[in-house]
Design a protein around this motif. Structure first.
Motif, PDB file in Angstrom:
ATOM      1  N   HIS A  19      -5.380  21.221 -12.811  1.00 33.30           N
ATOM      2  CA  HIS A  19      -6.502  21.482 -13.707  1.00 33.30           C
ATOM      3  C   HIS A  19      -7.576  22.283 -12.961  1.00 33.30           C
ATOM      4  O   HIS A  19      -7.359  22.716 -11.816  1.00 33.30           O
ATOM      5  CB  HIS A  19      -7.032  20.182 -14.319  1.00 33.30           C
ATOM      6  CG  HIS A  19      -7.370  19.110 -13.315  1.00 33.30           C
ATOM      7  ND1 HIS A  19      -8.265  19.302 -12.296  1.00 33.30           N
ATOM      8  CD2 HIS A  19      -6.907  17.842 -13.158  1.00 33.30           C
ATOM      9  CE1 HIS A  19      -8.369  18.206 -11.583  1.00 33.30           C
ATOM     10  NE2 HIS A  19      -7.538  17.300 -12.077  1.00 33.30           N
ATOM     11  N   LEU A  20      -8.728  22.459 -13.608  1.00 32.00           N
ATOM     12  CA  LEU A  20      -9.770  23.307 -13.010  1.00 32.00           C
ATOM     13  C   LEU A  20     -10.248  22.785 -11.648  1.00 32.00           C
ATOM     14  O   LEU A  20     -10.624  23.559 -10.786  1.00 32.00           O
ATOM     15  CB  LEU A  20     -10.975  23.408 -13.956  1.00 32.00           C
ATOM     16  CG  LEU A  20     -10.793  24.330 -15.163  1.00 32.00           C
ATOM     17  CD1 LEU A  20     -12.017  24.218 -16.076  1.00 32.00           C
ATOM     18  CD2 LEU A  20     -10.610  25.790 -14.719  1.00 32.00           C
ATOM     19  N   ALA A  23      -7.929  24.061  -9.136  1.00 33.88           N
ATOM     20  CA  ALA A  23      -8.118  25.510  -8.974  1.00 33.88           C
ATOM     21  C   ALA A  23      -9.339  25.774  -8.106  1.00 33.88           C
ATOM     22  O   ALA A  23      -9.313  26.632  -7.213  1.00 33.88           O
ATOM     23  CB  ALA A  23      -8.277  26.178 -10.337  1.00 33.88           C
ATOM     24  N   TYR A  24     -10.409  25.008  -8.332  1.00 35.21           N
ATOM     25  CA  TYR A  24     -11.622  25.193  -7.535  1.00 35.21           C
ATOM     26  C   TYR A  24     -11.330  24.938  -6.050  1.00 35.21           C
ATOM     27  O   TYR A  24     -11.702  25.722  -5.177  1.00 35.21           O
ATOM     28  CB  TYR A  24     -12.731  24.252  -8.028  1.00 35.21           C
ATOM     29  CG  TYR A  24     -13.969  24.327  -7.179  1.00 35.21           C
ATOM     30  CD1 TYR A  24     -14.827  25.414  -7.284  1.00 35.21           C
ATOM     31  CD2 TYR A  24     -14.252  23.346  -6.231  1.00 35.21           C
ATOM     32  CE1 TYR A  24     -15.948  25.520  -6.469  1.00 35.21           C
ATOM     33  CE2 TYR A  24     -15.372  23.440  -5.416  1.00 35.21           C
ATOM     34  CZ  TYR A  24     -16.218  24.529  -5.543  1.00 35.21           C
ATOM     35  OH  TYR A  24     -17.315  24.630  -4.728  1.00 35.21           O
ATOM     36  N   ASP A 249     -16.282  17.305 -16.103  1.00 31.07           N
ATOM     37  CA  ASP A 249     -16.208  17.732 -17.504  1.00 31.07           C
ATOM     38  C   ASP A 249     -17.618  17.676 -18.120  1.00 31.07           C
ATOM     39  O   ASP A 249     -18.601  17.366 -17.427  1.00 31.07           O
ATOM     40  CB  ASP A 249     -15.191  16.888 -18.292  1.00 31.07           C
ATOM     41  CG  ASP A 249     -15.581  15.418 -18.369  1.00 31.07           C
ATOM     42  OD1 ASP A 249     -16.751  15.086 -18.091  1.00 31.07           O
ATOM     43  OD2 ASP A 249     -14.713  14.587 -18.692  1.00 31.07           O
ATOM     44  N   LEU A 264      -4.502  24.066 -16.237  1.00 31.73           N
ATOM     45  CA  LEU A 264      -4.598  25.531 -16.158  1.00 31.73           C
ATOM     46  C   LEU A 264      -3.623  26.162 -17.145  1.00 31.73           C
ATOM     47  O   LEU A 264      -3.924  27.156 -17.793  1.00 31.73           O
ATOM     48  CB  LEU A 264      -4.278  26.009 -14.739  1.00 31.73           C
ATOM     49  CG  LEU A 264      -5.289  25.661 -13.653  1.00 31.73           C
ATOM     50  CD1 LEU A 264      -4.809  26.185 -12.309  1.00 31.73           C
ATOM     51  CD2 LEU A 264      -6.660  26.231 -13.984  1.00 31.73           C
ATOM     52  N   LEU A 267      -5.020  26.165 -20.593  1.00 28.41           N
ATOM     53  CA  LEU A 267      -6.095  27.164 -20.728  1.00 28.41           C
ATOM     54  C   LEU A 267      -5.481  28.560 -20.840  1.00 28.41           C
ATOM     55  O   LEU A 267      -5.934  29.397 -21.629  1.00 28.41           O
ATOM     56  CB  LEU A 267      -7.052  27.076 -19.529  1.00 28.41           C
ATOM     57  CG  LEU A 267      -7.831  25.752 -19.411  1.00 28.41           C
ATOM     58  CD1 LEU A 267      -8.576  25.667 -18.087  1.00 28.41           C
ATOM     59  CD2 LEU A 267      -8.823  25.597 -20.574  1.00 28.41           C
ATOM     60  N   ILE A 277     -11.137  32.260 -15.492  1.00 27.26           N
ATOM     61  CA  ILE A 277     -11.105  30.958 -14.781  1.00 27.26           C
ATOM     62  C   ILE A 277     -11.820  31.103 -13.437  1.00 27.26           C
ATOM     63  O   ILE A 277     -12.660  30.272 -13.071  1.00 27.26           O
ATOM     64  CB  ILE A 277      -9.636  30.512 -14.523  1.00 27.26           C
ATOM     65  CG1 ILE A 277      -8.861  30.385 -15.829  1.00 27.26           C
ATOM     66  CG2 ILE A 277      -9.567  29.268 -13.651  1.00 27.26           C
ATOM     67  CD1 ILE A 277      -8.922  29.075 -16.509  1.00 27.26           C
ATOM     68  N   ARG A 278     -11.490  32.157 -12.731  1.00 28.14           N
ATOM     69  CA  ARG A 278     -12.112  32.373 -11.417  1.00 28.14           C
ATOM     70  C   ARG A 278     -13.627  32.498 -11.567  1.00 28.14           C
ATOM     71  O   ARG A 278     -14.384  31.920 -10.785  1.00 28.14           O
ATOM     72  CB  ARG A 278     -11.539  33.627 -10.744  1.00 28.14           C
ATOM     73  CG  ARG A 278     -10.071  33.491 -10.391  1.00 28.14           C
ATOM     74  CD  ARG A 278      -9.507  34.827  -9.916  1.00 28.14           C
ATOM     75  NE  ARG A 278     -10.045  35.171  -8.614  1.00 28.14           N
ATOM     76  CZ  ARG A 278      -9.365  35.085  -7.469  1.00 28.14           C
ATOM     77  NH1 ARG A 278      -8.102  34.696  -7.489  1.00 28.14           N
ATOM     78  NH2 ARG A 278      -9.907  35.383  -6.326  1.00 28.14           N
ATOM     79  N   ARG A 280     -15.534  31.370 -13.991  1.00 31.18           N
ATOM     80  CA  ARG A 280     -16.116  30.092 -14.391  1.00 31.18           C
ATOM     81  C   ARG A 280     -16.298  29.162 -13.191  1.00 31.18           C
ATOM     82  O   ARG A 280     -17.221  28.349 -13.140  1.00 31.18           O
ATOM     83  CB  ARG A 280     -15.185  29.454 -15.422  1.00 31.18           C
ATOM     84  CG  ARG A 280     -15.621  28.113 -15.919  1.00 31.18           C
ATOM     85  CD  ARG A 280     -14.936  27.818 -17.224  1.00 31.18           C
ATOM     86  NE  ARG A 280     -14.971  26.405 -17.510  1.00 31.18           N
ATOM     87  CZ  ARG A 280     -14.285  25.827 -18.466  1.00 31.18           C
ATOM     88  NH1 ARG A 280     -13.496  26.541 -19.241  1.00 31.18           N
ATOM     89  NH2 ARG A 280     -14.366  24.542 -18.680  1.00 31.18           N
ATOM     90  N   LEU A 281     -15.396  29.284 -12.200  1.00 30.41           N
ATOM     91  CA  LEU A 281     -15.477  28.421 -11.014  1.00 30.41           C
ATOM     92  C   LEU A 281     -16.308  29.036  -9.896  1.00 30.41           C
ATOM     93  O   LEU A 281     -16.438  28.460  -8.818  1.00 30.41           O
ATOM     94  CB  LEU A 281     -14.047  28.117 -10.515  1.00 30.41           C
ATOM     95  CG  LEU A 281     -13.199  27.292 -11.498  1.00 30.41           C
ATOM     96  CD1 LEU A 281     -11.751  27.232 -11.025  1.00 30.41           C
ATOM     97  CD2 LEU A 281     -13.776  25.888 -11.662  1.00 30.41           C
TER      98      LEU A 281
END
Ligand code: GLU
Length: 284
Positions: A19-20, A23-24, A249, A264, A267, A277-278, A280-281
């Motif tokens: 999930h995000l 990814a972060y 969240d 991910l 999304l 996504i990048r 947003r993070l």
């Protein structure tokens, strides 16, 4: 922060889709590695035979590649290295720093009077002083058991070499953080089903892969104290650590598959681009 030999790692467990939050962490590891002129490796932490699934490992590689992250080969998969972990476990047992524990989860829950930093019942020490001959006989008979760190023996031994702690990297600064493994009590170093635990495998692998900087979520900050103790007992170097804030969240809760946090993949399927996504993070 350091020279060209910096080696970082992103170490997901393949028991669900990324999930995000993952990814972060992955993007941050790669960014810090680049800033240090070093590299970031990928490690698949799949010691849990019940929860780890090969299809999740494949999906992790797909999702990371989608957000633009690739890693040097070979990628270490922990499940392929159980013999190594067994021998590390046996060193701790041989030194008298670990003992066999025959308690069930229910027994521990019933007797525990406190919790460890993960919120699990703190082991009340029931098997700590079992007669070694009797414990060996029970193991030989095949009675299910875990192996636990004998903290009251291991910690004084480790402290003979000086105070325990690690260098934490926060932004541009460095600070010394004292390590206090006591709140973990006699932590499990090897499970019933596999000859390691997360703690033992991660410490072994970080040293084996010459990891210089461990960048991971704040939810693992307390575990670092235990890892520093294991490093000292096993004669391994202590990397530098950075514990990053967790992505939350809208309700301010940590993302988790169990709470239905979007993966991910979902999304992506909903039409979000990797660039979005990048961005947003914070890695535009
Ligand atoms: N495998 C762990 C997880 O997915 C991370 C371990 C680590 O970075 O030390 O939570």
């Amino acid at each position: 922060m350091s020279g060209p030999s910096a080696i970082l790692r992103f170490a997901p467990s393949p028991n669900g889709r990324l999930h995000l939050g993952h990814a972060y962490s992955a993007l941050l590891n790669t960014k810090i590695a680049a800033d240090l002129g070093g590299t970031c490796r990928l490690r698949i932490e799949d010691i849990d035979p019940a929860r780890s699934k090969p299809e999740f490992t494949e999906a992790i590689l797909t999702d990371l590649a989608w957000i633009g992250l690739t890693y040097p080969e070979p990628i270490r998969r922990q499940s392929a290295h159980m013999r190594e972990y067994r021998s590390v476990r046996d060193r701790l047992i041989g030194a008298g720093w670990a003992y066999a524990c025959f308690c069930s989860r229910g027994e521990i829950r019933a007797r525990a009077v406190a919790c460890d930093p993960d919120g699990a019942p703190l082991y009340p020490g029931t098997c700590r002083d079992l007669d070694p001959g009797e414990a060996a006989a029970r193991c030989a008979r095949g009675e299910p058991h875990t192996w636990r760190l004998a903290l009251s023996r291991a910690l004084p031994q480790a402290l003979k070499q000086g105070p325990l702690g690690y260098v934490a990297l926060d932004g541009e600064g460095k600070r010394w953080v004292p390590a206090d493994p006591a709140p973990w009590g006699d932590a499990v170093i090897a499970r019933r089903d596999v000859p390691t635990s997360y703690h033992l495998a991660v410490v072994h692998d970080d040293a084996l892969e010459s990891i210089t900087h461990v960048v991971r979520g704040a939810d693992l900050e307390a575990a670092t104290s235990l890892h520093v103790l294991l490093q000292r007992l096993l004669g391994l170097p202590t990397p530098r650590y950075h514990h990053h804030p967790l992505i939350q969240d809208e309700e301010g809760r940590k993302l988790a598959k169990s709470r239905g946090s979007p993966s991910l993949a979902s999304l992506r399927d909903a039409g979000l681009s990797a660039g979005a996504i990048r961005a947003r993070l914070g890695f535009a």
